[in-house]
Write a protein that holds these residues in place. Sequence first.
Motif, PDB file in Angstrom:
ATOM      1  N   LYS A 282       0.907  -1.229  -0.074  1.00 23.96           N
ATOM      2  CA  LYS A 282       0.083   0.067   0.054  1.00 23.96           C
ATOM      3  C   LYS A 282       1.085   1.151  -0.252  1.00 23.96           C
ATOM      4  CE  LYS A 282      -0.427   0.615   5.167  1.00 23.96           C
ATOM      5  NZ  LYS A 282       0.251   1.812   5.054  1.00 23.96           N
ATOM      6  N   GLN A 283       1.992   1.064   0.369  1.00 27.89           N
ATOM      7  CA  GLN A 283       2.987   2.401   0.397  1.00 27.89           C
ATOM      8  C   GLN A 283       2.989   2.837  -1.040  1.00 27.89           C
ATOM      9  OE1 GLN A 283       4.182   3.607   2.984  1.00 27.89           O
ATOM     10  NE2 GLN A 283       5.942   4.976   2.508  1.00 27.89           N
ATOM     11  N   PHE A 284       2.990   2.078  -2.316  1.00 25.02           N
ATOM     12  CA  PHE A 284       3.241   2.344  -3.597  1.00 25.02           C
ATOM     13  C   PHE A 284       1.880   2.281  -4.147  1.00 25.02           C
ATOM     14  CE2 PHE A 284       6.797  -0.176  -1.432  1.00 25.02           C
ATOM     15  CZ  PHE A 284       7.383   1.018  -1.300  1.00 25.02           C
ATOM     16  N   ALA A 285       1.185   1.184  -4.018  1.00 22.46           N
ATOM     17  CA  ALA A 285      -0.074   1.194  -4.811  1.00 22.46           C
ATOM     18  C   ALA A 285      -1.359   1.632  -3.891  1.00 22.46           C
ATOM     19  CB  ALA A 285      -0.483  -0.253  -5.254  1.00 22.46           C
ATOM     20  N   TYR A 286      -1.488   2.726  -3.718  1.00 24.66           N
ATOM     21  CA  TYR A 286      -2.466   3.254  -2.760  1.00 24.66           C
ATOM     22  C   TYR A 286      -3.785   2.979  -3.000  1.00 24.66           C
ATOM     23  CZ  TYR A 286      -4.690   6.383   0.639  1.00 24.66           C
ATOM     24  OH  TYR A 286      -5.398   6.857   1.673  1.00 24.66           O
ATOM     25  N   ALA A 287      -4.289   3.184  -4.072  1.00 19.30           N
ATOM     26  CA  ALA A 287      -5.596   3.169  -4.642  1.00 19.30           C
ATOM     27  C   ALA A 287      -6.004   1.875  -4.553  1.00 19.30           C
ATOM     28  CB  ALA A 287      -5.888   3.833  -5.739  1.00 19.30           C
ATOM     29  N   GLY A 288      -7.106   1.230  -3.864  1.00 21.29           N
ATOM     30  CA  GLY A 288      -7.685  -0.139  -4.156  1.00 21.29           C
ATOM     31  C   GLY A 288      -6.892  -1.041  -3.257  1.00 21.29           C
ATOM     32  N   ALA A 289      -5.793  -0.791  -3.001  1.00 25.47           N
ATOM     33  CA  ALA A 289      -4.975  -1.913  -2.222  1.00 25.47           C
ATOM     34  C   ALA A 289      -5.649  -2.302  -0.988  1.00 25.47           C
ATOM     35  CB  ALA A 289      -3.648  -1.354  -1.981  1.00 25.47           C
ATOM     36  N   LEU A 290      -6.655  -3.020  -0.985  1.00 27.58           N
ATOM     37  CA  LEU A 290      -7.319  -3.407   0.357  1.00 27.58           C
ATOM     38  C   LEU A 290      -6.507  -4.404   1.126  1.00 27.58           C
ATOM     39  CD1 LEU A 290     -10.920  -4.019  -1.098  1.00 27.58           C
ATOM     40  CD2 LEU A 290      -9.863  -2.068  -0.207  1.00 27.58           C
ATOM     41  N   ASN A 291      -5.729  -5.212   0.435  1.00 24.72           N
ATOM     42  CA  ASN A 291      -4.611  -5.858   1.049  1.00 24.72           C
ATOM     43  C   ASN A 291      -3.243  -5.555   1.137  1.00 24.72           C
ATOM     44  OD1 ASN A 291      -6.886  -7.783   1.837  1.00 24.72           O
ATOM     45  ND2 ASN A 291      -5.982  -9.285   0.309  1.00 24.72           N
ATOM     46  N   GLY A 292      -3.390  -4.249   1.420  1.00 22.21           N
ATOM     47  CA  GLY A 292      -1.995  -3.519   1.483  1.00 22.21           C
ATOM     48  C   GLY A 292      -0.962  -3.704   2.414  1.00 22.21           C
ATOM     49  N   ASP A 293      -1.417  -4.652   3.289  1.00 22.59           N
ATOM     50  CA  ASP A 293      -0.167  -4.962   4.421  1.00 22.59           C
ATOM     51  C   ASP A 293       0.625  -6.168   3.486  1.00 22.59           C
ATOM     52  OD1 ASP A 293      -0.937  -3.387   6.202  1.00 22.59           O
ATOM     53  OD2 ASP A 293      -2.187  -5.046   7.240  1.00 22.59           O
ATOM     54  N   SER A 294       0.382  -6.525   2.426  1.00 29.66           N
ATOM     55  CA  SER A 294       1.305  -7.607   1.852  1.00 29.66           C
ATOM     56  C   SER A 294       2.578  -6.828   1.622  1.00 29.66           C
ATOM     57  CB  SER A 294       0.832  -7.810   0.335  1.00 29.66           C
ATOM     58  OG  SER A 294      -0.722  -8.223   0.512  1.00 29.66           O
ATOM     59  N   ASN A 295       3.888  -7.827   1.941  1.00 24.90           N
ATOM     60  CA  ASN A 295       5.349  -7.408   1.884  1.00 24.90           C
ATOM     61  C   ASN A 295       5.649  -7.334   0.470  1.00 24.90           C
ATOM     62  OD1 ASN A 295       5.717  -7.410   4.696  1.00 24.90           O
ATOM     63  ND2 ASN A 295       5.381  -9.527   4.800  1.00 24.90           N
ATOM     64  N   ALA A 296       5.858  -6.285  -0.009  1.00 20.69           N
ATOM     65  CA  ALA A 296       6.254  -5.812  -1.395  1.00 20.69           C
ATOM     66  C   ALA A 296       7.585  -5.676  -1.718  1.00 20.69           C
ATOM     67  CB  ALA A 296       5.703  -4.382  -1.855  1.00 20.69           C
ATOM     68  N   TYR A 297       8.569  -4.978  -0.671  1.00 16.76           N
ATOM     69  CA  TYR A 297       9.998  -4.926  -0.838  1.00 16.76           C
ATOM     70  C   TYR A 297      10.656  -5.093   0.498  1.00 16.76           C
ATOM     71  CZ  TYR A 297       8.825  -2.543  -5.165  1.00 16.76           C
ATOM     72  OH  TYR A 297       8.294  -2.211  -6.636  1.00 16.76           O
ATOM     73  N   PHE A 298      11.815  -5.800   0.243  1.00 19.18           N
ATOM     74  CA  PHE A 298      12.753  -5.604   1.614  1.00 19.18           C
ATOM     75  C   PHE A 298      13.549  -4.576   1.495  1.00 19.18           C
ATOM     76  CE2 PHE A 298      11.924 -10.551   0.656  1.00 19.18           C
ATOM     77  CZ  PHE A 298      11.647 -10.819   2.118  1.00 19.18           C
ATOM     78  N   LEU A 299      13.762  -3.988   2.471  1.00 16.17           N
ATOM     79  CA  LEU A 299      14.430  -2.681   2.610  1.00 16.17           C
ATOM     80  C   LEU A 299      15.988  -2.728   2.567  1.00 16.17           C
ATOM     81  CD1 LEU A 299      12.806  -0.786   5.661  1.00 16.17           C
ATOM     82  CD2 LEU A 299      12.021  -0.956   3.403  1.00 16.17           C
ATOM     83  N   GLY A 300      16.497  -4.010   2.423  1.00 14.78           N
ATOM     84  CA  GLY A 300      17.889  -4.314   2.357  1.00 14.78           C
ATOM     85  C   GLY A 300      17.788  -5.397   1.146  1.00 14.78           C
ATOM     86  N   PHE A 301      18.770  -6.605   1.457  1.00 13.97           N
ATOM     87  CA  PHE A 301      18.883  -7.166   0.129  1.00 13.97           C
ATOM     88  C   PHE A 301      17.594  -7.923  -0.429  1.00 13.97           C
ATOM     89  CE2 PHE A 301      20.082 -11.847  -0.995  1.00 13.97           C
ATOM     90  CZ  PHE A 301      20.848 -11.483  -2.046  1.00 13.97           C
ATOM     91  N   PRO A 302      17.308  -7.702  -1.623  1.00 19.87           N
ATOM     92  CA  PRO A 302      16.366  -7.659  -2.109  1.00 19.87           C
ATOM     93  C   PRO A 302      15.345  -9.115  -2.319  1.00 19.87           C
ATOM     94  CG  PRO A 302      17.746  -7.452  -4.057  1.00 19.87           C
ATOM     95  CD  PRO A 302      18.577  -7.328  -2.759  1.00 19.87           C
ATOM     96  N   TYR A 303      16.375 -10.370  -2.047  1.00 19.00           N
ATOM     97  CA  TYR A 303      15.869 -11.599  -2.114  1.00 19.00           C
ATOM     98  C   TYR A 303      15.499 -12.181  -0.802  1.00 19.00           C
ATOM     99  CZ  TYR A 303      17.787 -11.415  -6.829  1.00 19.00           C
ATOM    100  OH  TYR A 303      17.858 -11.045  -8.206  1.00 19.00           O
ATOM    101  N   GLY A 304      15.660 -11.185   0.324  1.00 15.89           N
ATOM    102  CA  GLY A 304      15.399 -11.468   1.584  1.00 15.89           C
ATOM    103  C   GLY A 304      16.015 -12.643   2.230  1.00 15.89           C
TER     104      GLY A 304
END
Length: 454
Positions: free
Chosen positions: A329-351
Amino acid sequence: MTSVVSMLYADLVPVATLVPSFTYSTISDTGLTDEQETVESYKLYAELPPLIDMGFKFSANNFDLVGIVDFHQKSSILSDSDGYLWFKPQSGLSMDNNSPRVGYAETRYKGFLGSFGRRKLEWGPGMYDLAISDNSPYYDHLWLQYRVDETYGSWWYQFLATNFGSMYSSENAPIDKTLFAHKIGFENRQIRATISEIAMTWSDSIALSNWIPFGVWQSTAHETANVMIEATCEGLVGPARIYGSFVVSDSAIVGSLEENPSALGAMLGFSWHFFDGTDLVAKQDDFGLRENTFKNTQGGLTVGAECYYTSNYLYNSTSKEGTFTAPLKQFAYAGALNGDSNAYFLGFPYGPGAFLTQVMMKYEQKALTATAIVGILLKDEATIDMPYTTENGMSEFALTNSDVHVQFTAKGSWALKPNISISALLKEDFNATEGTSSFVASFGAMLKLSQIAL
C-alpha cells in the motif's frame, strides 16, 4: 578595504521526459492472481519507466526543491471475496496510484545535509545494501547528516527516519510502522568505514525517544522495536576496490528475553577499474539520495564480483509490523485493500535464506552506457511470513532444499543527442531446480526537454 560580495541565485528547471517503450514479459500481470503473483507483477510494473515524467527542479543557494509526477498505464489492485488480489493494468494515461514518486526538499551547507520528502535512498558500497537499498521505488523520509573534516580524514553522523503508514491487518490497529536509523562513519582517500543501528518500530504513536540522535534502541528494552546493527568497510588499492558489510540482529549481541532465532547477513565485493571514460554525456537523474562511496563515477570500464548471504530469519520479527519490509500500500495506494502484503525488502532484495554470487561489468564512454550482470542465486524456503521461532523446524543458518537460479541482466543506452537517447533491457531468471523461467525484454527511447534557467 575589504569587500564582501554575497552571491544569490535561483534556477528553475522544468522536467519533462517522454519514454515510449515496448516490454515483453513472461510474468502474468492480468487476471485473478494470488498475493505473491500480484506483488511480483507490481514490482515489474514499478521497475519500468513511465511514459511521461513531468515536474520541476528549483535550486537556490544551498537548496533544492523537486517535484515529479508520473503518467503511465494505471494499475488497479483490488480484493475479491476470497481474499485474493486482482492486478489488472487499465488502458489510458493516468497518474501513478500513489503520486508523486519524487517530491522532496534538500539543503546542503558546509558539512550539513538535510533531505525531507519522497525519493530513492541507498546506503552502502555494494550493488545491494543489507539495510537500506534503492530497490524500493521510494522512501518517505527525513535524512539529516553532518560531516566534520580533519587533516587525516572526515567523521560524519547520519540520522534517518522513514514511515510506512498504518498497518491495516494489525491486531492492535491502527499501528504505525516507522524505521529509525543512525550511523557514524569515517573516511579518507583510501578507507571508508561505518557502523549503524536500524530500528523498525510499531505503535499507535511515535515515541520521542526514537528521535534521540545518539540513543541506543535495544529491542530488549523496547517491546515494539526490531533492531539490527550494520557495519561496512571499503578500501582502495590502486585501481582495485575491496568492500564488505555485515548485519546482525541486536538480540545476538545484547541477548534477548525471548528465545529468538539468530539472524545475520554478510556481503563481500571486489571491483577493478581499468580506465576512465571520455566526453561523457550527462546521465539521467533519478533524484535519489545515496551515501558517498568509492564507487567509480568517471565512466570507462569497471568489472567486479560480489557475494551475499542472508540467514533464514534475517529481517523477520515476532510481529508483522516489525519486519524490515515495505508494504504494498506504500506504493499502490488506490484500491490496495490487502495493502499489508510485503512488497519490498528494505535491504537485500531476495530476503532471508539466500546466497548470491554475481559478476558485473559496466562500460561508459561518450554517449554509450552498457551493463552486464551474471549471477547464481540459492534461495531456500525461508519467507518473511514464517513464524519467528526455530520450533517450525527451519535451521537458523543452513540453506537446505534451496532452488538454484541462474540470472542474467544486460542493459544499455545510447545518447543520440544530449536530450534524445535509446535504451534496451534483457533480464532472465532461470530456476534450474524447477525448470521455470522469468524473462523480461524492453526497448524504448527517451526525449528530454532542454533545460531552461530562470
